[in-house]
Design an enzyme around this catalytic site. Structure first.
Site, PDB file in Angstrom:
ATOM      1  CE  LYS A 161      -1.949   1.698   4.190  1.00  0.00           C
ATOM      2  NZ  LYS A 161      -1.324   2.896   4.499  1.00  0.00           N
ATOM      3  CG  ASN A 162       2.539   2.672   3.496  1.00  0.00           C
ATOM      4  OD1 ASN A 162       1.089   2.878   3.255  1.00  0.00           O
ATOM      5  ND2 ASN A 162       2.705   2.360   4.735  1.00  0.00           N
ATOM      6  NE  ARG A 201       0.595  12.263   6.837  1.00  0.00           N
ATOM      7  CZ  ARG A 201       0.727  13.535   7.570  1.00  0.00           C
ATOM      8  NH1 ARG A 201       0.004  14.347   7.668  1.00  0.00           N
ATOM      9  NH2 ARG A 201       2.140  13.502   7.816  1.00  0.00           N
ATOM     10  CB  CYS A 243      -4.419   6.279  11.059  1.00  0.00           C
ATOM     11  SG  CYS A 243      -4.949   5.121   9.744  1.00  0.00           S
ATOM     12  CG  ASP A 289       3.076   1.038   9.786  1.00  0.00           C
ATOM     13  OD1 ASP A 289       2.984   1.926  10.681  1.00  0.00           O
ATOM     14  OD2 ASP A 289       3.486   1.224   8.592  1.00  0.00           O
TER      15      ASP A 289
HETATM   16  N1  EPU Z   1       6.156  14.214  11.491  1.00  0.00           N
HETATM   17  C1  EPU Z   1       6.052  15.527  11.940  1.00  0.00           C
HETATM   18  N2  EPU Z   1       6.074  16.577  10.812  1.00  0.00           N
HETATM   19  C2  EPU Z   1       6.158  16.149   9.334  1.00  0.00           C
HETATM   20  C3  EPU Z   1       6.064  14.692   9.039  1.00  0.00           C
HETATM   21  C4  EPU Z   1       6.069  13.755   9.909  1.00  0.00           C
HETATM   22  O1  EPU Z   1       6.068  15.899  13.068  1.00  0.00           O
HETATM   23  O2  EPU Z   1       6.021  17.239   8.522  1.00  0.00           O
HETATM   24  C5  EPU Z   1       6.153  13.143  12.454  1.00  0.00           C
HETATM   25  C6  EPU Z   1       4.947  12.279  12.545  1.00  0.00           C
HETATM   26  O3  EPU Z   1       3.696  13.008  13.101  1.00  0.00           O
HETATM   27  C7  EPU Z   1       5.200  11.055  13.094  1.00  0.00           C
HETATM   28  C8  EPU Z   1       6.669  10.894  12.410  1.00  0.00           C
HETATM   29  O4  EPU Z   1       7.263  12.078  11.997  1.00  0.00           O
HETATM   30  O5  EPU Z   1       5.286  11.096  14.345  1.00  0.00           O
HETATM   31  C9  EPU Z   1       6.777  10.009  11.340  1.00  0.00           C
HETATM   32  O6  EPU Z   1       5.932  10.563  10.186  1.00  0.00           O
HETATM   33  P1  EPU Z   1       6.384  10.017   8.662  1.00  0.00           P
HETATM   34  O7  EPU Z   1       6.212  11.329   7.805  1.00  0.00           O
HETATM   35  O8  EPU Z   1       7.489   9.138   8.670  1.00  0.00           O
HETATM   36  O9  EPU Z   1       5.218   9.251   8.375  1.00  0.00           O
HETATM   37  P2  EPU Z   1       4.073   9.288   7.196  1.00  0.00           P
HETATM   38  O10 EPU Z   1       4.791   9.488   5.958  1.00  0.00           O
HETATM   39  O11 EPU Z   1       2.958  10.087   7.597  1.00  0.00           O
HETATM   40  C10 EPU Z   1       4.265   6.761   6.647  1.00  0.00           C
HETATM   41  C11 EPU Z   1       3.194   5.604   6.436  1.00  0.00           C
HETATM   42  C12 EPU Z   1       2.748   5.101   7.887  1.00  0.00           C
HETATM   43  C13 EPU Z   1       4.042   4.836   8.627  1.00  0.00           C
HETATM   44  C14 EPU Z   1       5.108   5.853   8.691  1.00  0.00           C
HETATM   45  C15 EPU Z   1       6.390   5.487   9.312  1.00  0.00           C
HETATM   46  C16 EPU Z   1       2.196   6.183   4.396  1.00  0.00           C
HETATM   47  C17 EPU Z   1       0.962   6.656   3.666  1.00  0.00           C
HETATM   48  N3  EPU Z   1       2.129   5.979   5.505  1.00  0.00           N
HETATM   49  O12 EPU Z   1       3.553   7.903   6.928  1.00  0.00           O
HETATM   50  O13 EPU Z   1       2.205   3.900   7.351  1.00  0.00           O
HETATM   51  O14 EPU Z   1       3.820   4.476  10.077  1.00  0.00           O
HETATM   52  O15 EPU Z   1       5.523   6.405   7.285  1.00  0.00           O
HETATM   53  O16 EPU Z   1       7.082   4.527   8.643  1.00  0.00           O
HETATM   54  O17 EPU Z   1       3.130   5.686   3.625  1.00  0.00           O
HETATM   55  C18 EPU Z   1       0.295   2.585   7.876  1.00  0.00           C
HETATM   56  O18 EPU Z   1       0.334   2.072   6.617  1.00  0.00           O
HETATM   57  O19 EPU Z   1      -0.568   2.172   8.523  1.00  0.00           O
HETATM   58  C19 EPU Z   1       0.918   3.894   8.308  1.00  0.00           C
HETATM   59  C20 EPU Z   1       0.427   4.599   9.384  1.00  0.00           C
END
Ligand code: EPU
Length: 460
Positions: free
Chosen positions: A26-27, A98, A123, A317
Site C-alpha cells: 500500500k505504502n 496522507r 489515521c 507499523d
Molecule cells: N512528522 C512531523 N512532521 C512532518 C512529518 C512527520 O512531525 O512534517 C512526524 C509524524 O507526526 C510522525 C513521524 O514524524 O510522528 C513519522 O512520520 P512520517 O512522515 O515518517 O510518516 P508518514 O509519511 O505520515 C508513513 C506511512 C505510515 C508509517 C510511517 C512510518 C504512508 C501512507 N504512511 O507515514 O504507515 O507508519 O510512514 O513508517 O506511507 C500505515 O500504513 O498504517 C501507516 C500509518
C-alpha cells in the site's frame, strides 16, 4: 463514531495453516501513482493490490487528469497523464489518507501552478503535522501557507519563480517529507540533496521507478538522496514491492494461533529486524527462496525490549500486532514507540480482553527519543501470558485493526469488529485470506436491530 454497514465476526481458537500470497505494498503503490503524475508518458504498474487506499488514490489521480486502466484480476494499472486538469484537491479526498499532501510536491513539479490541498487527516495516531514537508519544499523555492478558503482550511502552495534544486536537511527521516521533497526535486532546476532522508523499502521502490522514467537519482549509505531535476521522461513498467506489513501480519497470525503458514512473496531483506525480534521471542520461521514460512515453535519467551524506529529499525507499523504476541509471552516485556507519540492507545482495548499493559510517558528503553520531554504515553509494559476473551471492538486505525484481528483469532469465544474499512484500506481480501488459512471469520452486515459496537476511540 464511525458508522458502517458491516463488521467482522471472528471466533478464536483455530490454528492458521496453509499458504498465503502477499500483495503489493500500500505504502508504495499509492506513492508510485502520485510519482507517475510527474511524467506525460504512459506508465504501467504490476502487483497492484485492490485495496481501499489504492482506490482512493486512483480516483484522486483521475480527478487531476490521469487516465487509468486498472485490471483488478491481473493486478495491473496502466496510467497516462497527458496533462494536469486541476491543481485543486477536492476536500472529499482529504481526511482519508496522507496522499493529498504529496500532491504539493508532485503538482508544483509538473505544472508550476498554485496547488490547493485542504487539510488532511489520516489515521488517528498523533497529530501528524506537515512542518517537515513545508520546510523541505520551501528550500526548493515553494511558498506554502495554511489559509481559510471557502469555509475550509487549506494549504496553498506556490512556486511562481519555479522550483530550484537545493539542500534539504530533514530534522527527522520522515517518510512523507522525503517523498514530497523527491517529487518536487524532479521538477526543480538543478540538483537537490536530501540529507537525513527516510530509506524505507517503499521509498527505494519510488527511487527505482523514478530512475526508470528518466530521473537521475542516487541513494547514498548515509541517508542522502540526490536528484537531478528533469523534464525529459520515458515510458516505464514497474512491479510494486511486496507488502512487508502484510507479510509480518500473516507470520504473527501463524505463530499466535499455534499454526504454520507459508507467506509467499515475503522478502527476507525487508524483514531482518522483524525476524530478529521474532527469534528472540521464540517464534519459528524458515526463509525460502520465494517466501518465508512461519510456525509455532513452543511457548513464546517474553523479557523482550522492543523499540520502534525508522528503517532499518523495527517498523512502527509492526508494533501493534507484535504487542499482541507479547501478551502471550512468558514474563514482562517493554515497548518504546519512538516514531509516533500516540500509537499505544489500542492497548486499552486489549486490556479489556484480558491483557496486562501499563502505559508510561517516559522513554522506557535504551535511548531517549524525541518524545522524552513531552507528556505522551509512548512506552508500555506488558506481562504475559494472559488468556484473552472475545468482545465487541471498534477498529481505530489500520495497524491497531490487525492487532485486534490477531487478538480475536486467539481469544476465547466470539469477537465482533466494526470499522472494517480501515482494514480494507491496507489488506487485500483480508477475510478470504484468513478463511483460506482455516480461521473462523466472516463479514456480517449490520441490520438496524443490531447496535453498532462502540469502542473508546474517536474515528476520522
Ligand atoms: N512528522 C512531523 N512532521 C512532518 C512529518 C512527520 O512531525 O512534517 C512526524 C509524524 O507526526 C510522525 C513521524 O514524524 O510522528 C513519522 O512520520 P512520517 O512522515 O515518517 O510518516 P508518514 O509519511 O505520515 C508513513 C506511512 C505510515 C508509517 C510511517 C512510518 C504512508 C501512507 N504512511 O507515514 O504507515 O507508519 O510512514 O513508517 O506511507 C500505515 O500504513 O498504517 C501507516 C500509518
Amino acid at each position: 463514531m464511525h458508522q458502517n454497514s458491516e463488521h467482522l465476526r471472528i471466533v478464536g481458537g483455530q490454528p492458521l495453516q496453509g499458504d498465503v500470497t502477499v500483495s503489493g505494498a500500500k505504502n508504495s503503490v499509492t506513492k508510485l501513482l502520485v510519482a507517475s503524475l510527474l511524467s506525460p508518458k504512459p506508465c504501467t504498474f504490476t502487483n497492484v493490490p485492490d485495496i481501499g487506499d489504492v482506490r482512493i488514490t486512483v480516483e484522486l489521480c483521475q480527478e487531476l487528469g490521469m487516465q487509468v486502466n486498472w485490471d483488478k484480476e491481473k493486478g495491473t494499472i496502466r496510467c497516462h497523464t497527458k496533462e494536469i486538469r486541476t491543481s485543486y484537491i477536492p476536500q472529499r479526498f482529504c481526511g482519508s489518507n496522507r496522499i493529498p499532501i504529496l500532491m504539493i510536491g508532485a503538482l508544483l513539479a509538473r505544472t508550476g501552478e498554485d496547488v490547493i490541498v485542504p487539510t488532511v487527516g489520516g489515521c488517528k495516531i498523533g497529530p501528524r503535522s506537515i512542518d517537515f514537508h513545508i520546510e523541505a519544499l520551501s528550500k526548493l523555492g515553494a511558498h506554502i501557507e495554511l489559509r481559510e478558503m471557502k469555509k475550509e482550511c487549506a494549504y496553498l502552495a506556490k512556486a511562481h519563480q519555479g522550483l530550484t534544486g537545493g539542500l534539504i536537511e530533514l530534522p527527522f527521516p520522515s517518510v512523507g517529507a522525503t517523498e514530497n521533497a523527491i517529487l518536487a526535486a524532479v521538477g526543480a532546476k538543478g540538483t537537490t540533496i536530501i540529507q537525513n532522508a527516510a530509506v524505507e523499502p517503499e521509498i527505494v521502490d519510488i527511487i527505482l521507478f523514478l530512475q526508470k522514467i528518466g530521473v537521475n537519482i542516487t541513494l547514498d549509505v548515509d541517508r542522502t538522496i540526490r536528484i537531478v531535476g528533469t523534464r525529459h521522461f520515458y515510458e516505464a513498467e514497474h512491479h510494486v514491492v511486496t507488502d512487508r506489513n502484510e507479510a509480518a501480519s500473516w507470520g504473527m497470525a501463524a505463530i499466535l494461533t499455534k499454526g504454520r503458514v507459508f507467506v509467499k512473496g515475503a522478502q527476507h531483506a525487508h524483514m531482518i529486524t522483524f525476524l530478529n525480534k521474532l527469534r528472540e521471542l521464540g517464534g519459528g520461521f524458515s526463509v525460502r527462496q520465494d517466501g518465508i514460512e512461519f510456525y509455532y515453535d513452543g511457548p513464546l519467551q517474553g523479557g523482550l525490549h522492543l523499540e520502534t524506529d525508522v528503517h532499518p529499525g523495527f517498523m512502527t507499523d509492526w508494533q501493534p500486532p507484535f504487542a499482541v504476541m507479547l501478551t502471550q509471552a512468558t514474563g514482562a516485556s517493554v515497548i518504546h514507540e519512538t516514531v509516533y507519540e500516540n500509537r499505544l492507545g489500542f492497548t486499552e482495548t486489549l486490556n479489556e480482553m484480558g491483557a496486562q499493559f501499563s502505559l508510561f510517558r517516559q522513554c522506557l528503553g535504551g535511548k531517549q527519543c524525541r518524545f522524552n520531554s513531552c507528556a505522551h504515553y509512548h512506552s508500555v509494559t506488558v506481562r504475559g501470558p494472559t488468556p484473552l476473551k472475545g468482545m465487541s471492538i471498534t477498529i481505530p486505525d489500520l495497524r491497531a485493526g490487525f492487532a485486534y484481528v490477531l487478538a480475536a483469532l486467539i481469544a476465547q469465544g466470539e469477537s465482533r469488529l466494526s470499522g472494517v474499512p480501515f482494514l480494507d484500506r491496507g489488506y487485500e481480501k483480508v477475510v478470504e485470506k484468513m478463511q483460506s488459512l482455516g480461521a473462523e471469520v466472516e463479514r456480517v452486515s449490520i441490520t438496524p436491530e443490531i447496535p453498532v459496537p462502540q469502542g473508546e476511540h474517536i474515528l476520522v
